[in-house]
Scaffold this motif. Structure first.
Motif, PDB file in Angstrom:
ATOM      1  N   GLY A 190       0.833  -1.195   0.000  1.00  0.00           N
ATOM      2  CA  GLY A 190       0.000   0.000   0.000  1.00  0.00           C
ATOM      3  C   GLY A 190       0.867   1.243   0.000  1.00  0.00           C
ATOM      4  N   SER A 191       0.214   2.393   0.015  1.00  0.00           N
ATOM      5  CA  SER A 191       0.949   3.654   0.009  1.00  0.00           C
ATOM      6  C   SER A 191       0.170   4.711   0.762  1.00  0.00           C
ATOM      7  CB  SER A 191       1.213   4.112  -1.427  1.00  0.00           C
ATOM      8  OG  SER A 191      -0.012   4.344  -2.117  1.00  0.00           O
ATOM      9  N   THR A 192       0.903   5.728   1.221  1.00  0.00           N
ATOM     10  CA  THR A 192       0.284   6.875   1.887  1.00  0.00           C
ATOM     11  C   THR A 192       0.819   8.142   1.236  1.00  0.00           C
ATOM     12  OG1 THR A 192       2.046   6.812   3.573  1.00  0.00           O
ATOM     13  CG2 THR A 192      -0.017   5.680   4.084  1.00  0.00           C
ATOM     14  N   LYS A 193      -0.082   9.109   1.030  1.00  0.00           N
ATOM     15  CA  LYS A 193       0.274  10.346   0.333  1.00  0.00           C
ATOM     16  C   LYS A 193       0.354  11.492   1.318  1.00  0.00           C
ATOM     17  CE  LYS A 193      -0.818  12.625  -4.042  1.00  0.00           C
ATOM     18  NZ  LYS A 193      -1.039  14.029  -3.793  1.00  0.00           N
ATOM     19  N   ALA A 194       1.382  12.317   1.157  1.00  0.00           N
ATOM     20  CA  ALA A 194       1.542  13.527   1.970  1.00  0.00           C
ATOM     21  C   ALA A 194       2.000  14.634   1.042  1.00  0.00           C
ATOM     22  CB  ALA A 194       2.537  13.296   3.101  1.00  0.00           C
ATOM     23  N   GLY A 195       1.078  15.480   0.621  1.00  0.00           N
ATOM     24  CA  GLY A 195       1.408  16.538  -0.306  1.00  0.00           C
ATOM     25  C   GLY A 195       1.809  15.960  -1.651  1.00  0.00           C
ATOM     26  N   ALA A 196       2.973  16.385  -2.140  1.00  0.00           N
ATOM     27  CA  ALA A 196       3.453  15.907  -3.443  1.00  0.00           C
ATOM     28  C   ALA A 196       4.207  14.594  -3.340  1.00  0.00           C
ATOM     29  CB  ALA A 196       4.364  16.968  -4.072  1.00  0.00           C
ATOM     30  N   MET A 197       4.358  14.062  -2.104  1.00  0.00           N
ATOM     31  CA  MET A 197       5.151  12.855  -1.897  1.00  0.00           C
ATOM     32  C   MET A 197       4.259  11.670  -1.528  1.00  0.00           C
ATOM     33  SD  MET A 197       8.108  14.136  -2.529  1.00  0.00           S
ATOM     34  CE  MET A 197       9.330  12.942  -1.953  1.00  0.00           C
ATOM     35  N   VAL A 198       4.708  10.485  -1.917  1.00  0.00           N
ATOM     36  CA  VAL A 198       3.999   9.244  -1.632  1.00  0.00           C
ATOM     37  C   VAL A 198       4.983   8.266  -0.996  1.00  0.00           C
ATOM     38  CG1 VAL A 198       2.725   7.289  -2.591  1.00  0.00           C
ATOM     39  CG2 VAL A 198       2.432   9.570  -3.580  1.00  0.00           C
ATOM     40  N   THR A 199       4.559   7.631   0.103  1.00  0.00           N
ATOM     41  CA  THR A 199       5.372   6.590   0.729  1.00  0.00           C
ATOM     42  C   THR A 199       4.791   5.234   0.373  1.00  0.00           C
ATOM     43  OG1 THR A 199       5.997   8.028   2.572  1.00  0.00           O
ATOM     44  CG2 THR A 199       6.263   5.661   2.892  1.00  0.00           C
ATOM     45  N   HIS A 200       5.638   4.408  -0.245  1.00  0.00           N
ATOM     46  CA  HIS A 200       5.238   3.068  -0.673  1.00  0.00           C
ATOM     47  C   HIS A 200       5.746   2.058   0.357  1.00  0.00           C
ATOM     48  CE1 HIS A 200       4.259   4.493  -4.813  1.00  0.00           C
ATOM     49  NE2 HIS A 200       5.185   5.397  -4.518  1.00  0.00           N
ATOM     50  N   HIS A 201       4.854   1.181   0.784  1.00  0.00           N
ATOM     51  CA  HIS A 201       5.188   0.203   1.820  1.00  0.00           C
ATOM     52  C   HIS A 201       5.258  -1.198   1.206  1.00  0.00           C
ATOM     53  CE1 HIS A 201       4.278   3.362   4.749  1.00  0.00           C
ATOM     54  NE2 HIS A 201       3.156   3.593   4.054  1.00  0.00           N
ATOM     55  N   PHE A 202       6.250  -1.984   1.614  1.00  0.00           N
ATOM     56  CA  PHE A 202       6.444  -3.325   1.092  1.00  0.00           C
ATOM     57  C   PHE A 202       6.371  -4.348   2.223  1.00  0.00           C
ATOM     58  CE2 PHE A 202       8.470  -0.419  -1.814  1.00  0.00           C
ATOM     59  CZ  PHE A 202       8.129  -0.897  -3.063  1.00  0.00           C
ATOM     60  N   MET A 203       5.916  -5.537   1.879  1.00  0.00           N
ATOM     61  CA  MET A 203       5.893  -6.628   2.847  1.00  0.00           C
ATOM     62  C   MET A 203       7.300  -6.899   3.371  1.00  0.00           C
ATOM     63  SD  MET A 203       3.553  -9.539   0.945  1.00  0.00           S
ATOM     64  CE  MET A 203       4.224 -10.759   2.087  1.00  0.00           C
ATOM     65  N   PRO A 204       7.420  -7.404   4.602  1.00  0.00           N
ATOM     66  CA  PRO A 204       8.735  -7.879   5.052  1.00  0.00           C
ATOM     67  C   PRO A 204       9.205  -9.017   4.137  1.00  0.00           C
ATOM     68  CG  PRO A 204       7.210  -7.697   6.908  1.00  0.00           C
ATOM     69  CD  PRO A 204       6.391  -7.518   5.661  1.00  0.00           C
ATOM     70  N   THR A 205      10.472  -9.030   3.848  1.00  0.00           N
ATOM     71  CA  THR A 205      11.020 -10.077   3.004  1.00  0.00           C
ATOM     72  C   THR A 205      11.241 -11.357   3.801  1.00  0.00           C
ATOM     73  OG1 THR A 205      13.350  -9.594   3.477  1.00  0.00           O
ATOM     74  CG2 THR A 205      12.293  -8.308   1.733  1.00  0.00           C
ATOM     75  N   ARG A 206      11.471 -12.458   3.116  1.00  0.00           N
ATOM     76  CA  ARG A 206      12.048 -13.622   3.754  1.00  0.00           C
ATOM     77  C   ARG A 206      13.480 -13.269   4.144  1.00  0.00           C
ATOM     78  NH1 ARG A 206       8.951 -18.330   3.116  1.00  0.00           N
ATOM     79  NH2 ARG A 206      10.297 -19.006   4.829  1.00  0.00           N
ATOM     80  N   PRO A 207      14.138 -14.046   5.003  1.00  0.00           N
ATOM     81  CA  PRO A 207      15.504 -13.686   5.422  1.00  0.00           C
ATOM     82  C   PRO A 207      16.448 -13.520   4.227  1.00  0.00           C
ATOM     83  CG  PRO A 207      14.627 -15.403   6.834  1.00  0.00           C
ATOM     84  CD  PRO A 207      13.640 -15.232   5.723  1.00  0.00           C
ATOM     85  N   LEU A 208      17.116 -12.363   4.184  1.00  0.00           N
ATOM     86  CA  LEU A 208      18.045 -12.036   3.107  1.00  0.00           C
ATOM     87  C   LEU A 208      19.332 -11.466   3.676  1.00  0.00           C
ATOM     88  CD1 LEU A 208      15.734 -10.142   0.559  1.00  0.00           C
ATOM     89  CD2 LEU A 208      16.455 -12.537   0.458  1.00  0.00           C
ATOM     90  N   PRO A 209      20.450 -11.645   2.972  1.00  0.00           N
ATOM     91  CA  PRO A 209      21.647 -10.881   3.305  1.00  0.00           C
ATOM     92  C   PRO A 209      21.550  -9.486   2.697  1.00  0.00           C
ATOM     93  CG  PRO A 209      22.099 -12.288   1.444  1.00  0.00           C
ATOM     94  CD  PRO A 209      20.673 -12.573   1.854  1.00  0.00           C
ATOM     95  N   THR A 210      22.378  -8.581   3.145  1.00  0.00           N
ATOM     96  CA  THR A 210      22.305  -7.192   2.673  1.00  0.00           C
ATOM     97  C   THR A 210      22.501  -7.072   1.173  1.00  0.00           C
ATOM     98  OG1 THR A 210      24.628  -7.013   3.296  1.00  0.00           O
ATOM     99  CG2 THR A 210      23.014  -6.118   4.840  1.00  0.00           C
ATOM    100  N   TYR A 211      23.359  -7.917   0.579  1.00  0.00           N
ATOM    101  CA  TYR A 211      23.703  -7.721  -0.832  1.00  0.00           C
ATOM    102  C   TYR A 211      22.581  -8.113  -1.778  1.00  0.00           C
ATOM    103  CZ  TYR A 211      24.732 -12.696  -1.973  1.00  0.00           C
ATOM    104  OH  TYR A 211      24.657 -14.043  -2.233  1.00  0.00           O
TER     105      TYR A 211
END
Length: 874
Positions: A190-211
């Motif tokens: 989902g996403s939330t809007k604040a003025g001209a900006m939008v924040t997009h939210h993503f599900m937590p991933t399965r365990p991953l390394p940083t790379y």
């Protein structure tokens, strides 16, 4: 988002590196086992048109003991706030980068207790201009941003514990301007809007390394579909193709073919795709591809194909997509514990790329490419300055040495050799056992070996595997005919005049005499193979063995006589071993020419032109004088002009699309040799006319497979005006396939005057860092422009390191590798060593380059007259 007041209250003042008092030696490789990350929450604000991005990162960690400081990673991040939350009151922290490769020490205002704590950072950082870290590129009049984190570039986008042994869930939020398309590893919730900006939210991933974390922002074009259900996966899986706007009409091929490759991989691994969705993402400056979990990234020309795509482009799609998607299981699902085991990721994926690619489209003959890549790797592996496939990686600066031809080409062929000896079913059972045991975790080489041994129930295979994995070098098997069969012996291959330490391997040796084939394990220095017959000896039956072979001249001539009818792998093996014999001082140049003439009649395109491409090295390395050039060009023309006459040649787009793909490839490779090496007037005239019409707006005049050759001929005929015009068209183009071909043609003119003009235009801001790199590589490949290009590289080495990322920095020394001179070897060492030492990258590449140039110089001194005599004799 954090409130402005709280951020101001907890902000820390940046301090100079010299002001910190170290509590322990700065770790140059694996971090001290003080804290284990448990989960990350990343919230980044990304506006690709800006110079910098901002981030808020929270890392849940488990402290093993009370700590007043700890080491983690971050590179060139401007951290405005760092705190630790482990109780009711946050604890301030001082963030200090203590090493240029991105080691950070975090000093706490008071010791933290053992147990769970959360590290919180607010920061901003610059976008990269090359494909490393979080980078941005302007395409047309719009900006886009992507990530490329392998091996240690995640630390330039967010602070963390940037090593593969730590796998955690990542929860990512991206704040962008409205109207932008975003992606990350997991599905968007989902996403939330604040003025001209939008924040997009993503599900937590399965365990991953940083790379393996990935995200991107831009006005991307997308097409969506799904991978059909399979026996391993009962539901359709979302698949999306993502690219810049100029590629919006070239996405269907990837969408239509990704799902079938996923299905083939699921069948092999016996388990479903490990992540909930798959994005296939293109970037115009990616030099290859990257297996980010659920969000693979590719260079544009690898992913975006239209109906006129060449055979080679389709082959690359099949192999590279299969390679990267196989990593989703072997690398992403099960990840190396440290970088010394990355060989297993890449070697296995390289083998799978060719295997699955070949299953996907057998007509493209993708599988035999693995053999060709292995033989190319042997030239690197044969050097004294080298490494085994599996090697210790003690420091951060050593990591990228593991991403080379030894890992990919040699490693992939060693896997293939073991599979061929062991049997596909037993090997597959070992792979499945390994994945089941370590899913969503980490594993070492020894744990893979254990799974393989248990499934195979054959310890001899592991002995053979380890002999190739754990020791450096290439075995060369000598074969001699006797009354009782074949006498075989092995030793380590070495160039002429090189003293090299002896080695012995357990070689899965497969030999064919006529129609009779026999395989055995050669685990001693010599043995007898009870194989007789009057036919020619093929000491590497099928070409699948990772070894070279040698024979006396009479046996070579028998095998050369069969060159037109050899199977593809055997044909490639013959040419490689013959040339290896020449470089070892055992085979005459005349025999190389005889083999090239005979092999031109082979049905497989890669075999038919292999000899000519190798003869080209005589010219590009300066082994042919100006006086000898006409004879050399006549030789190439005499071998390949009759072949092209047989094939027919019309440069128009799509003229031969109805033909067998390998026949199409044979034609384009033959045209390349005739135009670039033979300077065949008729071929060049057709190419020049086609290029002129194409550049004038007639896109039907020139086939995509001929872009590079046609543009090269156009430049040679058109002089200064053509040079300026093509340069301008290249830097203004957003067609990656054309742009890259034009850059290659511009760099590869072999004209000193044109090279001087290009170097003077390097500051042109329309050139991307990758363009400059391409121009420079082309110029260092050609004798007449090599010195000027190499001198410019040395003078601007710092800028190339800064603009192109850690992988490029590790390979820059190889740009001197086309020289062939003992004196030039010493010059390269003197010019490059201070730079390599300064940046702690590229040491092995430099050592190899110096050795190759020196060895070639020795060969030229001892055998150069033989080349001249061969050309004179015709």
């Amino acid at each position: 988002m954090r409130s402005i007041m709280l951020a101001a209250l907890l902000a820390v003042s940046p301090i100079a590196l010299s002001a910190a008092t170290p509590t322990a030696p700065i770790p140059q490789g694996i971090l001290p086992d003080v804290a284990t990350p448990i989960a990350y929450r990343l919230d980044l604000t990304i506006q690709p048109e800006q110079d910098r991005f901002t981030g808020h990162a929270e890392i849940d960690v488990d402290l093993k003991a009370p700590s007043s400081s700890l080491y983690l990673h971050g590179r060139d991040l401007k951290v405005s706030s760092a705190i630790a939350r482990s109780g009711a009151t946050p604890t301030k922290a001082t963030y200090t980068q203590v090493d240029p490769l991105g080691v950070v020490r975090l000093d706490f205002a008071k010791p933290l207790p053992a147990g769970k704590t959360t590290l919180v950072f607010d920061y901003d950082a610059p976008f990269g201009s090359g494909p490393s870290g979080l980078f941005h590129v302007k395409v047309g009049d719009q900006w886009y941003a992507w990530t490329q984190f392998e091996s240690i570039d995640a630390r330039s986008a967010y602070p963390g514990f940037d090593q593969p042994g730590y796998k955690t869930p990542f929860t990512v939020s991206l704040t962008t301007r409205a109207g932008q398309t975003v992606y990350s590893n997991a599905p968007e919730t989902g996403s939330t809007k604040a003025g001209a900006m939008v924040t997009h939210h993503f599900m937590p991933t399965r365990p991953l390394p940083t790379y393996l974390v990935a995200f991107g922002v831009g006005p991307f074009a997308t097409v969506s579909g799904s991978a059909a259900p399979t026996p391993e996966r009962t539901q359709p899986m979302p698949v999306r193709i993502v690219g810049t706007q100029p590629n919006k009409d070239q996405m269907d091929f990837a969408l239509q073919n990704t799902g079938s490759i996923v299905g083939l991989l699921e069948k092999y691994f016996g388990r479903p795709f490990p992540f909930p969705k798959l994005d296939q993402i293109g970037s115009p400056i990616m030099p290859g591809a990257m297996e980010n979990a659920g969000a693979d990234t590719y260079g544009d020309s690898l992913l975006f194909l239209d109906k006129g795509a060449s055979t080679s482009q389709k082959q690359e799609f099949g192999m590279v997509v299969s390679h990267e998607l196989s990593h989703q299981w072997f690398g992403d699902l099960v990840t190396p514990a440290w970088w010394d085991d990355i060989w297993l990721n890449e070697s296995f994926a390289n083998w799978m790329g060719y295997r699955i690619g070949n299953e996907w489209r057998p007509d493209l003959k993708i599988g035999v490419g693995a053999i060709n890549e292995a033989f190319q790797a042997m030239s690197t592996d044969a050097l004294k300055a080298g490494r085994p496939i599996h090697q210790p990686i003690p420091t951060n600066g050593d990591i990228d040495s593991a991403f080379d031809a030894v890992t990919y080409g040699k490693g992939g062929q060693v896997v293939a050799m073991i599979v061929a000896y062991l049997g596909d079913e037993k090997f597959q059972a070992g792979v499945r056992l390994h994945l089941n045991r370590h899913a969503y975790g980490n594993a070492t080489t020894e744990q893979f070996f254990a799974s393989l041994a248990e499934a195979a129930n054959d310890p001899r295979v592991l002995t053979a595997l380890k002999s190739f994995v754990d020791q450096q070098g290439v075995p060369v098997v000598r074969v001699e005919r006797t009354a009782n069969g074949l006498q075989v012996s092995q030793k380590r291959y070495a160039m002429l005049g090189t003293d090299i330490a002896p080695e012995t391997w357990t070689v899965p040796l497969c030999i064919r005499v006529g129609a009779t084939r026999q395989c055995s394990l050669l685990d001693k220095t010599s043995a007898t193979v009870r194989l007789t017959g009057a036919g020619a000896i093929m000491p590497n039956a099928g070409g699948t063995g990772y070894y070279r072979f040698s024979m006396d001249e009479s046996e070579w001539r028998k095998l050369i006589a069969e060159a037109p009818t050899l199977a593809p792998g055997e044909a490639l093996a013959m040419t490689d071993s013959l040339w290896a014999g020449y470089r070892a001082g055992e085979v005459s140049p005349a025999l190389l020419v005889a083999a090239a003439k005979a092999m031109a009649a082979n049905a497989y395109s890669g075999a038919a032109t292999d000899g000519g491409k190798r003869l080209e090295g005589w010219r590009t390395r300066g082994l042919i004088s100006d006086a000898q050039l006409p004879a050399y060009r006549a030789l190439i023309d005499g071998i390949y002009a009759p072949k092209l006459a047989q094939l027919g040649f019309d440069p128009k787009a799509g003229a031969y699309l109805a033909e067998d793909p390998d026949r199409q490839q044979l034609r384009s490779d033959t045209v390349s040799l005739l135009s670039g090496e033979a300077m065949d007037k008729d071929v060049r005239a057709k190419l020049i006319a086609a290029a002129t019409a194409y550049l004038g707006g007639d896109k039907s005049a020139l086939d995509q497979s001929l872009y590079g050759d046609a543009l090269g001929a156009y430049l040679a005929a058109g002089g200064d005006a053509a040079l300026a015009s093509l340069f301008d068209k290249a830097v203004r183009s957003d067609d990656t396939l054309f742009r890259d071909a034009a850059i290659g043609a511009l760099g590869g003119t072999g004209d000193a005057k044109m090279a001087t003009w290009l170097i003077a235009h390097f500051p042109d801001t329309r050139l991307r860092p990758s363009d400059r790199l391409g121009l420079l590589r082309g110029m260092t490949d050609e004798p007449a422009t090599r010195d000027a290009a190499f001198d410019w590289l040395v003078a601007h080495y710092d800028a190339f390191v800064k603009d192109n990322g850690i992988f490029v920095a590790s390979t820059l020394p190889a740009m001197g590798g086309r020289y062939c001179s003992v004196d030039k070897a010493a010059m390269i060492e003197k010019a490059m060593r201070p730079k390599v030492d300064q940046y702690k990258r590229g040491g092995l590449s430099l050592d190899r380059t110096v050795e190759q140039v020196h060895d070639c110089g020795v060969l030229e001194q001892k055998r150069g007259a033989d080349i001249a005599a061969t050309l004179t004799a015709g």
